[in-house]
Design an enzyme around this catalytic site. Sequence first.
Site, mmCIF file in Angstrom:
data_model
loop_
_atom_site.group_PDB
_atom_site.id
_atom_site.type_symbol
_atom_site.label_atom_id
_atom_site.label_comp_id
_atom_site.label_asym_id
_atom_site.label_seq_id
_atom_site.Cartn_x
_atom_site.Cartn_y
_atom_site.Cartn_z
ATOM 1 N N CYS A 141 -11.628 2.529 -0.158
ATOM 2 C CA CYS A 141 -10.455 3.105 0.587
ATOM 3 C C CYS A 141 -10.182 2.176 1.740
ATOM 4 O O CYS A 141 -10.992 1.823 2.546
ATOM 5 C CB CYS A 141 -10.690 4.540 0.942
ATOM 6 S SG CYS A 141 -9.449 5.186 2.112
ATOM 7 N N THR A 142 -8.850 1.743 1.735
ATOM 8 C CA THR A 142 -8.415 0.874 2.894
ATOM 9 C C THR A 142 -8.574 1.233 4.337
ATOM 10 O O THR A 142 -8.582 0.313 5.099
ATOM 11 C CB THR A 142 -6.970 0.265 2.410
ATOM 12 O OG1 THR A 142 -6.244 1.269 2.381
ATOM 13 C CG2 THR A 142 -7.016 -0.488 1.128
ATOM 14 N N HIS A 143 -8.828 2.701 4.233
ATOM 15 C CA HIS A 143 -8.893 3.026 5.674
ATOM 16 C C HIS A 143 -10.456 3.171 6.279
ATOM 17 O O HIS A 143 -10.402 2.738 7.467
ATOM 18 C CB HIS A 143 -8.515 4.516 6.035
ATOM 19 C CG HIS A 143 -7.135 4.668 5.857
ATOM 20 N ND1 HIS A 143 -6.545 4.636 4.833
ATOM 21 C CD2 HIS A 143 -6.310 5.503 6.907
ATOM 22 C CE1 HIS A 143 -5.136 5.102 5.116
ATOM 23 N NE2 HIS A 143 -5.177 5.475 6.200
ATOM 24 N N TYR A 178 -0.695 8.174 -2.593
ATOM 25 C CA TYR A 178 -0.509 8.106 -3.958
ATOM 26 C C TYR A 178 -1.394 9.187 -4.584
ATOM 27 O O TYR A 178 -1.384 9.412 -5.806
ATOM 28 C CB TYR A 178 -0.454 6.813 -4.096
ATOM 29 C CG TYR A 178 0.804 6.037 -4.192
ATOM 30 C CD1 TYR A 178 1.855 6.494 -3.476
ATOM 31 C CD2 TYR A 178 0.771 4.766 -4.590
ATOM 32 C CE1 TYR A 178 3.155 5.647 -3.474
ATOM 33 C CE2 TYR A 178 1.880 3.961 -4.355
ATOM 34 C CZ TYR A 178 3.087 4.464 -3.722
ATOM 35 O OH TYR A 178 4.242 3.495 -3.651
ATOM 36 N N GLY A 179 -2.536 9.462 -3.840
ATOM 37 C CA GLY A 179 -3.625 10.064 -4.537
ATOM 38 C C GLY A 179 -3.374 11.293 -5.619
ATOM 39 O O GLY A 179 -4.007 11.141 -6.614
ATOM 40 N N ASP A 230 0.953 -1.154 -0.043
ATOM 41 C CA ASP A 230 -0.101 0.010 -0.102
ATOM 42 C C ASP A 230 1.074 1.111 0.034
ATOM 43 O O ASP A 230 2.066 1.214 0.259
ATOM 44 C CB ASP A 230 -0.781 0.106 1.259
ATOM 45 C CG ASP A 230 -1.813 1.273 1.477
ATOM 46 O OD1 ASP A 230 -2.291 1.642 0.411
ATOM 47 O OD2 ASP A 230 -1.872 1.743 2.545
ATOM 48 N N SER A 231 0.380 2.438 -0.664
ATOM 49 C CA SER A 231 1.086 3.606 -0.298
ATOM 50 C C SER A 231 1.469 3.802 1.187
ATOM 51 O O SER A 231 2.461 4.893 1.427
ATOM 52 C CB SER A 231 0.339 4.794 -0.856
ATOM 53 O OG SER A 231 -0.937 4.898 -0.038
ATOM 54 N N GLU A 244 -6.926 7.909 11.228
ATOM 55 C CA GLU A 244 -5.534 7.961 11.538
ATOM 56 C C GLU A 244 -5.604 8.826 12.940
ATOM 57 O O GLU A 244 -4.661 8.240 13.639
ATOM 58 C CB GLU A 244 -4.720 8.695 10.689
ATOM 59 C CG GLU A 244 -4.548 7.611 9.212
ATOM 60 C CD GLU A 244 -3.372 8.054 8.392
ATOM 61 O OE1 GLU A 244 -2.506 8.961 8.699
ATOM 62 O OE2 GLU A 244 -3.248 7.173 7.247
ATOM 63 N N CYS A 303 -4.144 -1.270 -2.429
ATOM 64 C CA CYS A 303 -4.026 0.370 -2.405
ATOM 65 C C CYS A 303 -4.976 0.750 -3.495
ATOM 66 O O CYS A 303 -4.960 0.316 -4.738
ATOM 67 C CB CYS A 303 -2.847 0.785 -2.623
ATOM 68 S SG CYS A 303 -2.506 2.644 -3.218
ATOM 69 N N ASN A 304 -5.956 1.526 -3.497
ATOM 70 C CA ASN A 304 -7.037 1.584 -4.410
ATOM 71 C C ASN A 304 -6.292 2.444 -5.709
ATOM 72 O O ASN A 304 -6.447 2.120 -6.632
ATOM 73 C CB ASN A 304 -8.149 2.409 -4.041
ATOM 74 C CG ASN A 304 -9.130 1.263 -3.088
ATOM 75 O OD1 ASN A 304 -9.685 0.684 -3.970
ATOM 76 N ND2 ASN A 304 -8.980 1.140 -1.950
ATOM 77 N N THR A 305 -5.535 3.328 -5.144
ATOM 78 C CA THR A 305 -4.804 4.473 -6.238
ATOM 79 C C THR A 305 -4.182 3.571 -7.209
ATOM 80 O O THR A 305 -4.075 3.629 -8.476
ATOM 81 C CB THR A 305 -4.063 5.278 -5.553
ATOM 82 O OG1 THR A 305 -4.803 6.273 -4.800
ATOM 83 C CG2 THR A 305 -3.735 6.424 -6.648
#
Lengths: 266, 266
Positions: free
Chosen positions: B184-186, B42-43, B10-11, B152, B73-75
């Site tokens: 989004c992974t968050h 990365y977005g 992931d980023s 976060e 990572c979606n981006t």
Amino acid sequence: MNASPIGIFDSGIGGLTVARALYDRLPHESTVYFGDTARVPYGPKSPETVRRYSIEILDWLVGQGVKAVVVACNTSTAHALEALQAHSSVPVIGVIEPGARAAAAASAGGAIGVIGTAGTIASNAYARAIQRARPGAQVEQWACPLFVPLVEEGWFEHAAAELIAREYLEPLRRARIDTLVLGCTHYPLLKPLLQRVLGTEVRLIDSGEETAGAVARALEADSLSASGGAAATHRFAVSDDEARFRQVGARFIGDRLGRAEVVSLG
Amino acid sequence: MNASPIGIFDSGIGGLTVARALYDRLPHESTVYFGDTARVPYGPKSPETVRRYSIEILDWLVGQGVKAVVVACNTSTAHALEALQAHSSVPVIGVIEPGARAAAAASAGGAIGVIGTAGTIASNAYARAIQRARPGAQVEQWACPLFVPLVEEGWFEHAAAELIAREYLEPLRRARIDTLVLGCTHYPLLKPLLQRVLGTEVRLIDSGEETAGAVARALEADSLSASGGAAATHRFAVSDDEARFRQVGARFIGDRLGRAEVVSLG
């Protein structure tokens, strides 16, 4: 008299509040702004990496013929200012010292709050600078990571912004600070909200405005000012994503934000 | 039977929700996680830059002997999955297709919402994948930039988080979606809040869980699964700021997060 532009740089968009303060304070000075949007944010990066990036940008700005450089980024100022000053052929001014000195002078009782990103607060740079300017000052620091994305969303007066501000500022309120340093270039856009939450008896210090004053004094001392009749021009460059820079940046400086060129560094 | 680990990248930190879903679904599989914390997010970066970074990480993971790679990572999935698959000697699985297919299958009426970062939503990758899986589906997308910093901060149930969620989800509620993809992974950490705001009649699709299912099927199809008696080990690597990775990462996967090694790429 020197008609060369002033260079201004930040890891991204936030430094535009410093640019705005410079336009207001020095209306005859031209500027070149560089936002390192490809590598934003600098906060989580190691000091060495931040120094390397900052020196790359300084070299680019000096290559554009600037007569002075403003480090409009708290993280870069905290980690790289000395290295930049040692490396540079033109004066380099950071945002931390002017804000810290203004707070030290403005505080009646010596209880001074500092808010910023996690990186700036962890660096302790404001606390050290305030203690240098006013030994014995009681400095209370608090990291406010949600303020930057709130500003970038444009939610300056949203009810959620107020709840978040109340939570972040509670420890500072309890410490009975009489002065608060906005130690992040995004925060001036939250000034009305922060003033409301803290009450009018707390003095807010905008590091960007104080930095503009320090730049004015430095230019004068080195006889680098532009002539009073000069027509100022403002250039913008970013390292990536010009569209988002213009969209979000317009919230910071309105239609003074022109098209930005995209420049690859490093 | 193949005891080699699965690579996950992931980023930054968010991909740990995908790692967690993999641990639950495939308890005998070892993993190597790479978080590109030096270059997060990365977005805002250009697709070319995201591809270059992703291929550097893939090469590093393959050098560690992984038998498959999960792009958590979606981006990176949106911009680099095809390039990674063309470049890779091992199977590469992204997070978008599994989430999109699951949503297309789960939706009763075909009105499907997608939330993600500004970059993921702008890429349109979920909308295209959902349309491929279910032609005629009505896809409503919304970027939610404040959700990542809220997660976060650990403010999963803060009153401010609820206000923000109500505002972001209002257009989706009005569009009467019956299924929402957490793109989004968050976001899986906000599931209870999102479910409360949307009501229990809206089905939430966690792309990470769906991806774990896709990985299980891919390993089986290629006879790459570990044996049922294997003791799984989990390694972690980041490109910068290990301390913050561990501190915030613990909110994602608790004490399964061990010390991370710091690896320089690029």
